[in-house]
Each structure stands twice: as structure tokens, then as C-alpha cells.
Design an enzyme around this catalytic site. Structure first.
Site, PDB file in Angstrom:
ATOM      1  N   GLU A  86      44.718  41.452  43.074  1.00  0.00           N
ATOM      2  CA  GLU A  86      43.744  41.941  44.065  1.00  0.00           C
ATOM      3  C   GLU A  86      42.454  41.142  43.934  1.00  0.00           C
ATOM      4  OE1 GLU A  86      40.957  43.582  42.958  1.00  0.00           O
ATOM      5  OE2 GLU A  86      41.575  43.615  40.850  1.00  0.00           O
ATOM      6  N   CYS A  94      35.393  43.481  35.259  1.00  0.00           N
ATOM      7  CA  CYS A  94      36.288  42.365  35.584  1.00  0.00           C
ATOM      8  C   CYS A  94      35.845  41.069  34.923  1.00  0.00           C
ATOM      9  CB  CYS A  94      36.371  42.203  37.095  1.00  0.00           C
ATOM     10  SG  CYS A  94      37.018  43.689  37.879  1.00  0.00           S
TER      11      CYS A  94
HETATM   12  C1  UGA Z   1      34.897  40.817  40.930  1.00  0.00           C
HETATM   13  C2  UGA Z   1      35.316  39.789  41.985  1.00  0.00           C
HETATM   14  O1  UGA Z   1      34.207  39.484  42.842  1.00  0.00           O
HETATM   15  C3  UGA Z   1      36.478  40.299  42.828  1.00  0.00           C
HETATM   16  O2  UGA Z   1      36.919  39.278  43.727  1.00  0.00           O
HETATM   17  C4  UGA Z   1      37.647  40.681  41.883  1.00  0.00           C
HETATM   18  O3  UGA Z   1      38.737  41.217  42.611  1.00  0.00           O
HETATM   19  C5  UGA Z   1      37.147  41.713  40.893  1.00  0.00           C
HETATM   20  O4  UGA Z   1      36.045  41.167  40.142  1.00  0.00           O
HETATM   21  C6  UGA Z   1      38.296  42.065  39.973  1.00  0.00           C
HETATM   22  O5  UGA Z   1      38.768  41.194  39.257  1.00  0.00           O
HETATM   23  O6  UGA Z   1      38.807  43.199  40.039  1.00  0.00           O
HETATM   24  P1  UGA Z   1      33.348  43.005  40.901  1.00  0.00           P
HETATM   25  O7  UGA Z   1      33.541  43.032  39.423  1.00  0.00           O
HETATM   26  O8  UGA Z   1      33.476  44.269  41.666  1.00  0.00           O
HETATM   27  O9  UGA Z   1      34.375  41.965  41.597  1.00  0.00           O
HETATM   28  O10 UGA Z   1      31.873  42.495  41.127  1.00  0.00           O
HETATM   29  P2  UGA Z   1      31.119  41.262  41.820  1.00  0.00           P
HETATM   30  O11 UGA Z   1      30.574  41.698  43.112  1.00  0.00           O
HETATM   31  O12 UGA Z   1      31.953  40.051  41.830  1.00  0.00           O
HETATM   32  O13 UGA Z   1      29.914  41.078  40.788  1.00  0.00           O
HETATM   33  C7  UGA Z   1      30.165  40.810  39.403  1.00  0.00           C
HETATM   34  C8  UGA Z   1      28.865  40.688  38.653  1.00  0.00           C
HETATM   35  O14 UGA Z   1      28.205  39.477  38.979  1.00  0.00           O
HETATM   36  C9  UGA Z   1      27.845  41.794  38.917  1.00  0.00           C
HETATM   37  O15 UGA Z   1      27.249  42.175  37.708  1.00  0.00           O
HETATM   38  C10 UGA Z   1      26.845  41.136  39.852  1.00  0.00           C
HETATM   39  O16 UGA Z   1      25.564  41.718  39.785  1.00  0.00           O
HETATM   40  C11 UGA Z   1      26.849  39.718  39.308  1.00  0.00           C
HETATM   41  N1  UGA Z   1      26.405  38.691  40.281  1.00  0.00           N
HETATM   42  C12 UGA Z   1      27.117  38.469  41.410  1.00  0.00           C
HETATM   43  C13 UGA Z   1      25.284  37.930  39.995  1.00  0.00           C
HETATM   44  O17 UGA Z   1      24.617  38.114  38.950  1.00  0.00           O
HETATM   45  N2  UGA Z   1      24.907  36.955  40.879  1.00  0.00           N
HETATM   46  C14 UGA Z   1      25.592  36.706  42.015  1.00  0.00           C
HETATM   47  O18 UGA Z   1      25.190  35.789  42.775  1.00  0.00           O
HETATM   48  C15 UGA Z   1      26.725  37.482  42.296  1.00  0.00           C
END
Ligand code: UGA
Length: 449
Positions: free
Chosen positions: A152, A264
Site C-alpha cells: 500500500e 512507516c
Molecule cells: C508514508 C508514505 O508517504 C506512504 O506513501 C506510505 O504508504 C506509508 O508511509 C506507509 O508505508 O505505510 P505516512 O507515514 O503516513 O506515509 O506519512 P508521510 O505523509 O509520508 O510523512 C512522514 C513523515 O515525514 C512525517 O513525520 C512528516 O511530517 C514528514 N515530512 C513529510 C517532512 O518532514 N517533510 C516533508 O516534506 C514531508
């Protein structure tokens, strides 16, 4: 089609509801009796936008039900989705015991010709193990059960939307019959334009880790640029805008701040590095990604120290506790890492989060919890923005100014508008760009705040 989903955690429950929305008849099964009783009563154990409503709609339509009985759940299913947890072991390696147990207990109840679908994030090679386990467990039964990998790509907070309108559907399998079953499962999404990518199983498995690791790499890259911008007096958001305007780079995942957290990225990076090492490849780039990610929390902590001079006994208001906005999940939250470090420094940390307060206090018992932004910032010596919730972006900074003891904001997510912060009279410490302090009445010593 009749489908079963084993595991009703975040991924499992979103999978249950969205497969129902695609028109299938879905049974969700979990060994946790309390959880199933709650789900049968319409309660969702975590916050995910739109999920409660979709589960209720699918249940009422007769397309979704929940049970503790794995045999009952999988017996007529044409595909059984494995959505159980794969937590990290102390070594960083993924712990696959729940995957193995689920497969073992489902194997003899499954119909010949049906497919067991790996949805949990697992290291490459797991499907081979699963396939062997299923064959061993089904000894003496007619017909085989096949295995597919279908990682996913949903994000917490937008999981329902990501599942119902994905960019791509990835299926790894070893036989045309298995691909055919999976095409039927996702036919509505493929019809609406989602790109179907079919590969062998090992490729599908490795692709999931490759995607998450690359996204984490992008975040660490921009955080490293942020450190450099601080030293060179440049602006990381402006650099990210320049980089993002090149379509070869892309403008997403270039927000500098506190680094990545959640259930994740941190565990997947570790598991991917361990997996590579087990195969004899030293993927040292991933260790550097992790190191830079830790450094982002250090950088925010140092800004608070710089702003407060001595942190001991100071009141720090932490706006945001979840690992990102839009979720109540605090697992591996950088906001909580920062809270722990500040508490260790002697600060009194009071946190507010629109959804994640209960989970946060569970993880950091010394954290004080506020019920509102106002309560959180009252008499604070420093306000830290630690999670990118929309409501923090829209803060009334002038009203905030009247509540705090000292007008200092450390914007660890670069969420606020610097001009508005300045106009409200705050000292401002963003990430990867110039900080500023309001002018003070002259005292002959030219001291900052
Ligand atoms: C992530 C992936 O984006 C999904 O595609 C994947 O399916 C999922 O893991 C998984 O393996 O189940 P998620 O963990 O929900 O999704 O969160 P993200 O939105 O990707 O953010 C991850 C982290 O990175 C957060 O702490 C967010 O604040 C941080 N982030 C994100 C940043 O610090 N900078 C950014 O530019 C983007």
C-alpha cells in the site's frame, strides 16, 4: 468478490472499508476481541479522516463485517489480505512473526485457487516464505493457495482518499491466474485511471521499501540543506522552491523541519538497511538519512536553548504532538522526541494537539497536556510549533502574544508567516532560515531577548 482482511490496524481497517467501497464483500478479522467488539459497535480505535463514516456506510450496506474467527473470515474469500503489524526488532529488522502466525492460522481454511495478498510492509523474500508456509500447512488438502504482493502507498490522515484514488496499484505475482484475481479486485480503480503495475514478487516487495526510503531521503536532504542555510544565512524554503520547480526533482517532500516520524519511515529505513546488509550490501546512505533526521531534532532543541538562554524551569508550550498533522499517531513522533529532550533539560513542557494528546501522554508521562492552544501557551517562556496542523498555521498571533510570558516562537515546521510573526512582536526561530528578534528599548548592552 468475497475478500478477507487479516489485521484491523490502520492499514487493515482502511483496506477493509475501501475494498467494500469498490463493491466487494469484505470480512475484517482480528485476534483482539475488544477491538472487534468495538468495530462491530461502530467504533474506530484511531482517528483517520472519513474512515468512521465509510466503515459505517459499508457495514450498513452489508459489504463489511468483522469477526474474531479467522476460519469464518477466509473460508470463501477469493483473496485474503495480510495487514498485520511488522514492528521493528531491537536490531531494526522487521519482526514477521504476526505475518507467519496469520498465514498459518488461515492456510487450512482458505479455498483452493484463492490468493494470500501481502499488504503489510515486509522485506523482499517474505512472499517466498509465505508460499512455503502455506504449502506446508495445507499438506493433504486439494489445490494450492497462491501468494501476491500488493504494497500500500496510503498515508495516514489521507488513507481513505489515497486508497480510493491511488496514482498506482502495484501487484507482484508469479502466475497469470494470480494477476487475474488481483485485476478483478482492483478493476474499478484501474477503470478510473489508476496505473496498474505488475511485476514479479521480489520486485514489488523491494519497491515499497525503495519508495519509502527515497521519500525519507528527500526529507533528510532538505534538512541537511536547512543546516547549511543556517550557516550561510540563506533560506531553505526558497531553496526548496527552486529545487521543486525542476520537474526532475519535484516539489513534494521538500519541507524542512523536525524530520520524519511515524510508524512507516523510521522502521522501514531500518528494515531496508538490515535487509540490504543481510544480502551483503552496505546501504550506508540510509544510515546517513537517519543521522540527518536525528540532527533535525537537535537543531530545533538548540534553537529553544538559544532563545531561552537556560532551559531549566522554563515553560515551553509545544503546539503539536502527532508525528504529522491530520493524525492522532504519535509513534516515533519528532515532536515527542523534542518534548523528551526539553524535559531532560529541565523545562516544564505543556503540549497541545487536536487529536494526539492521549497517545502522547502515554508515551511521555512527564508531558503536561493542555486542552486548548490558549491553555497551552498561557505564561509560556517559549512556544514551539512541532506538528504541521492547519489550525497552528492560522493562529491569531496578536492574541497569542497577550497570553505568553515571553514572545518567543521556535517554528520547527516552518509553518508560520514570518511577517505576521514579526508584526505581532515575537522573536522568531524558524528552521533553515534567518531568525529575528524585535527591537528592545536601548540598554546600552545591545542584548538579544
Ligand atoms: C508514508 C508514505 O508517504 C506512504 O506513501 C506510505 O504508504 C506509508 O508511509 C506507509 O508505508 O505505510 P505516512 O507515514 O503516513 O506515509 O506519512 P508521510 O505523509 O509520508 O510523512 C512522514 C513523515 O515525514 C512525517 O513525520 C512528516 O511530517 C514528514 N515530512 C513529510 C517532512 O518532514 N517533510 C516533508 O516534506 C514531508
Amino acid at each position: 468478490m468475497r475478500l478477507a482482511v487479516i489485521g484491523t490496524g490502520h492499514v487493515g481497517l482502511v483496506t477493509c472499508a475501501t475494498l467494500g467501497a469498490l463493491g466487494h464483500e469484505v470480512t475484517g478479522v482480528d485476534q483482539d476481541k475488544d477491538k472487534i467488539a468495538a468495530l462491530q459497535g461502530g467504533q474506530i480505535p484511531f482517528f483517520e479522516a472519513g474512515l468512521k463514516e465509510l466503515v459505517a456506510e459499508m457495514t450498513a450496506a452489508g459489504r463489511l463485517r468483522f469477526t474474531n474467527d479467522i476460519g469464518d473470515a477466509v473460508k470463501d474469500a477469493q483473496a485474503v489480505f495480510l495487514c498485520v503489524g511488522t514492528p521493528p526488532r531491537a536490531s531494526g529488522e522487521a519482526n514477521l512473526i504476526a505475518v507467519e502466525r496469520a498465514a498459518r492460522s488461515a492456510a487450512r481454511h482458505m479455498t483452493a485457487g484463492s490468493v494470500m495478498v501481502e499488504k503489510s510492509t515486509v522485506p523482499s523474500g517474505t512472499a517466498r516464505r509465505l508460499s512455503r508456509t502455506l504449502r506446508l500447512e495445507r499438506r493433504g488438502l486439494p489445490g494450492d493457495v497462491r501468494v501476491a504482493s500488493n504494497p500500500e502507498f496510503l498515508r495516514e490522515g489521507t488513507g481513505v482518499q489515497d486508497s480510493l484514488d491511488p496514482d498506482r496499484v502495484l501487484v507482484g505475482a508469479e502466475s497469470e491466474e494470480t494477476f487475474a484475481v488481483m485485476r478483478r479486485v482492483y478493476a474499478p480503480l484501474i477503470k478510473q485511471g489508476a496505473k496498474l503495475i505488475e511485476t514479479d514478487i521480489a520486485t514489488a516487495e523491494i519497491s515499497k521499501h525503495a519508495c519509502n526510503a527515497f521519500l525519507a531521503l528527500k526529507i533528510s536532504y532538505i534538512n541537511a540543506i536547512a543546516r547549511l542555510c543556517e550557516l550561510a544565512d540563506a533560506d531553505v524554503d526558497a531553496v526548496a522552491a527552486v529545487m521543486g520547480s525542476d520537474p526532475r526533482i519535484g516539489d513534494s517532500f521538500l519541507s524542512a523541519g523536525l524530520g520524519y516520524g511515524g510508524y512507516c519511515f523510521p522502521k522501514d529505513i531500518q528494515a531496508f538497511a538490515r535487509f540490504a546488509a543481510a544480502l551483503g550490501y552496505d546501504f550506508s546512505l540510509l544510515h546517513e538519512v537517519e543521522r540527518i533526521n536525528e540532527e533535525a531534532v537537535d537543531a530545533a532543541l538548540n534553537k529553544v536553548r538559544d532563545a531561552l538562554w537556560n532551559v531549566d524551569d522554563k515553560r515551553v508550550a509545544l503546539l503539536g504532538l502527532a508525528f504529522k498533522g491530520g493524525t492522532d499517531d504519535t509513534r516515533f513522533s519528532p515532536a515527542l522526541k523534542l518534548a523528551e529532550r526539553l524535559i531532560a533539560d529541565g523545562a516544564e513542557v505543556r503540549g497541545y494537539d487536536p487529536q494526539a494528546a492521549d497517545n502522547a501522554v502515554h508515551e511521555v508521562p512527564d508531558l503536561k497536556i493542555a486542552d486548548s492552544i490558549q491553555d497551552c501557551v498561557a505564561d509560556a517562556d517559549c512556544v514551539v510549533v512541532a506538528t504541521d496542523w492547519l489550525e497552528f498555521k492560522e493562529l491569531d498571533l496578536v492574541a497569542l502574544r497577550d497570553l505568553v510570558s515571553y514572545p518567543i516562537i521556535v517554528d520547527a515546521r516552518n509553518l508560520l508567516d514570518a511577517q505576521a510573526v514579526s508584526a505581532a512582536g515575537f522573536s522568531y526561530y524558524p528552521m533553515g532560515k534567518r531568525s529575528f528578534q524585535p527591537a528592545l528599548p536601548a540598554d546600552g548592552m545591545n542584548t538579544p531577548v
